[in-house]
Design an enzyme around this catalytic site. Structure first.
Site, mmCIF file in Angstrom:
data_model
loop_
_atom_site.group_PDB
_atom_site.id
_atom_site.type_symbol
_atom_site.label_atom_id
_atom_site.label_comp_id
_atom_site.label_asym_id
_atom_site.label_seq_id
_atom_site.Cartn_x
_atom_site.Cartn_y
_atom_site.Cartn_z
ATOM 1 N N ASP A 114 0.873 -1.168 0.000
ATOM 2 C CA ASP A 114 0.000 0.000 0.000
ATOM 3 C C ASP A 114 0.913 1.222 0.000
ATOM 4 O O ASP A 114 2.128 1.110 0.216
ATOM 5 C CB ASP A 114 -0.901 -0.037 1.231
ATOM 6 C CG ASP A 114 -1.908 1.107 1.258
ATOM 7 O OD1 ASP A 114 -2.337 1.548 0.177
ATOM 8 O OD2 ASP A 114 -2.242 1.566 2.361
ATOM 9 N N ASP A 116 -0.120 4.860 1.423
ATOM 10 C CA ASP A 116 -0.274 5.703 2.607
ATOM 11 C C ASP A 116 0.034 4.927 3.882
ATOM 12 O O ASP A 116 -0.522 3.850 4.120
ATOM 13 C CB ASP A 116 -1.696 6.263 2.679
ATOM 14 C CG ASP A 116 -1.980 7.229 1.545
ATOM 15 O OD1 ASP A 116 -1.274 8.246 1.441
ATOM 16 O OD2 ASP A 116 -2.900 6.949 0.746
#
Length: 552
Positions: A114, A116
């Site tokens: 991912d 963030d």
């Protein structure tokens, strides 16, 4: 002497008793049966025998209470200093990898990330930015009172993993088994007492019907969300205005989603990256190491490409040779993936033109290096890449978007929990371990006392001892709690040192967990990561034994 006085009383009263078949209410409120064929003298002898037994039982009970009192007094003396054995206990590594399910890294051929809070690290200023943008949207668009503009984000109030009750308006911290933490229930910004919790919920345990009204606050928006919900509830309470708790949640959630999806947060971050983003050369080092080992890498994020690109350029601008070509680090880059729907939907992939900011109309049946893809689904991803589930590990911070979906799809999962590092440092501290050991000692003594004396048999000495033990236990709980967060305590632990509901989800959906993805640099790429042989619920927790105080 007391026995003889009781016996004289029984003799003087004996002729007044009338016996009939069946049960008689005896001494100490119990029911005893006497055979109506016995003579009065035989009945008296039987009563005397029972009185002697009662007296003997009371003496044994008094002795046990005295022993517990002696243990408590000795324990209080030991509390005056931290035992040397406690100082010598091994400390957990704040940057360690903790294992819920055995993982052989040599079997992992594909690493997914991912963006963030996984590859990108943010400063604490980000939560204030999201909070301010969301409250402004609620005032300007949802017509909330103008006074809400003056609200300020309080970083000391929320923690990750809370629950909001949309029916009753309470913020709750739950333990591993779904019970409300006694000191972790807030209505607005006011902590509710145990009595108030009992009046609202009837019991600390959340039943299935009540659980349907709860929403978990688990992602990196959760801090803003919890704080803004509590502030608005508190405003309505103070202003004596009627409100529906579910409306407040829906409005806060819509406002936060709006400022995120419309790019207000993204543009705010990119407009001042030094304020919000944290540069970290170790991330690049980790990714480059994986490439050199021949691993496949992909980036799967819900954020738009321009935001990821701007952030990666900023974070890598001090790293020679990677300012403009961070995409070369990854075999596949997928943006706006719409997780968690990505794992269950049939959405098609679209190739994104970074120059024109448009999506192509050609079918995507292969992933071309250095290209960007939008949307898509897990089914198509697996068909195109031919990457089998067990050889893939995915790193993410969101329990449900990043961990639950991949876990169910057969991928291995690595949870990135930034709070873990600071919490382990606190748990390693001698002061915390000292209070934890004290708490365990008091718990043991309370257990002995409750097992020895029934509620109906508690003498004055017993009541006094019970009150002192409970007071000492509460002091230890308060001390442990305030070392973490003054409102809700630790993320992974309850005030009693047991695992929280958030820990339950990590235990369920994360094969391994750590504070930062680059912590894997501390381990050989072919390492076998094993569940500890002395497994507790969460491998990073250390239970300080009360015996350390007894062996001084």
């Amino acid at each position: 002497m007391a026995f003889h006085r009781r016996l004289l009383h029984f003799r003087s009263s004996f002729n007044r008793w009338s016996f009939s078949p069946g049960a008689r209410e005896g001494f100490n409120g119990s029911f005893r049966s006497y055979n109506e064929t016995l003579t009065p003298e035989q009945t008296l002898l039987q009563i005397v025998k029972e009185v002697k037994q009662d007296g003997a039982d009371n003496m044994v009970m008094d002795d046990e209470i005295a022993k517990i009192r002696q243990e408590f007094n000795a324990a209080k003396q030991s509390f005056l200093k931290i035992p040397e054995a406690l100082k010598e206990m091994p400390k957990m590594n704040p940057e360690g990898i903790y294992v819920n399910k055995n993982l052989r890294l040599d079997n992992i051929q594909v690493y997914g990330f991912d963006y963030d809070y996984t590859l990108a690290h943010y400063s604490s200023n980000l939560q204030s930015l999201i909070y301010d943008l969301a409250k402004e949207h609620m005032v300007n668009e949802f017509r909330y009172p103008e006074v809400c503009i003056s609200f300020k984000y309080d970083p000391n109030f929320p923690i990750r993993g809370l629950y909001y009750d949309k029916q009753k308006g309470c913020l709750l911290k739950l333990d591993f088994f779904g019970s409300i933490e006694p000191d972790g229930c807030y209505f607005g910004r006011r902590k509710l007492s145990r009595k108030e919790i009992a009046e609202i919920y009837g019991t600390r345990h959340i039943g299935r019907d009540q659980a349907r009204g709860l929403v978990g606050l688990m992602d990196f928006f959760c801090f803003t969300e919890a704080c803004l919900i509590a502030d608005i509830v508190q405003y309505f309470v103070d202003a004596k205005l009627e409100f529906d708790a579910s409306y407040i949640y829906e409005d806060v959630n819509r406002a936060i989603q709006h400022v995120h999806r419309r790019g207000l947060v993204h543009r705010g971050i990119l407009s001042d990256p030094n304020r919000y983003l944290v540069k970290n050369g170790q991330v690049l080092q980790f990714v480059k190491m994986l490439r050199e080992k021949g691993k496949k890498l992909f980036l799967l994020t819900n954020s738009p490409y321009y935001f990821v690109d701007g952030g990666m350029r900023f974070m890598l601008e001090d790293s020679t040779g990677y300012t403009d070509s961070w995409r070369e680090l990854f075999d596949v880059v997928i943006a706006q993936a719409n997780k968690p729907d990505f794992y269950t939907s049939d959405h098609l992939f679209r190739c994104y033109d970074t120059e024109k900011d448009t999506l192509a109309f050609t079918k995507v049946d292969a992933f071309i290096p250095n290209k960007i893809y939008y949307h898509g689904c897990l089914k198509s991803f697996l068909q195109i890449t031919k990457w089998n589930g067990p050889e893939v590990i995915y790193f993410g911070d969101h329990l449900f978007s990043d961990l639950r979906g991949p876990s169910k799809a057969g991928w291995r999962t690595a949870a990135i929990i930034h709070e873990l590092e600071s919490e382990i440092r606190i748990q390693n501290d001698e002061t915390y371990r000292f209070e934890q050991a004290k708490f365990h000692i008091i718990q043991e003594l309370l257990g002995k006392l409750h097992a020895t004396v029934a509620n109906s048999q508690r003498t004055e000495a017993c009541q006094l001892l019970l009150a002192e033990l409970n007071e000492e236990r509460q002091k230890a709980r308060r001390m442990m709690k305030k070392m973490f967060n003054k409102s809700f305590g630790a993320t992974f632990l309850t005030d009693t040192g047991q695992e929280s509901a958030f820990a339950y989800h990590i235990h369920r959906y994360a094969d391994v967990y750590t504070s930062k993805a680059e912590n894997f640099l501390l381990y050989p790429p072919e390492a076998w990561l094993h569940v500890p042989f002395d497994i507790k619920i969460m491998p990073h927790h250390v239970k300080v034994p009360s015996s350390l105080f007894r062996n001084q």
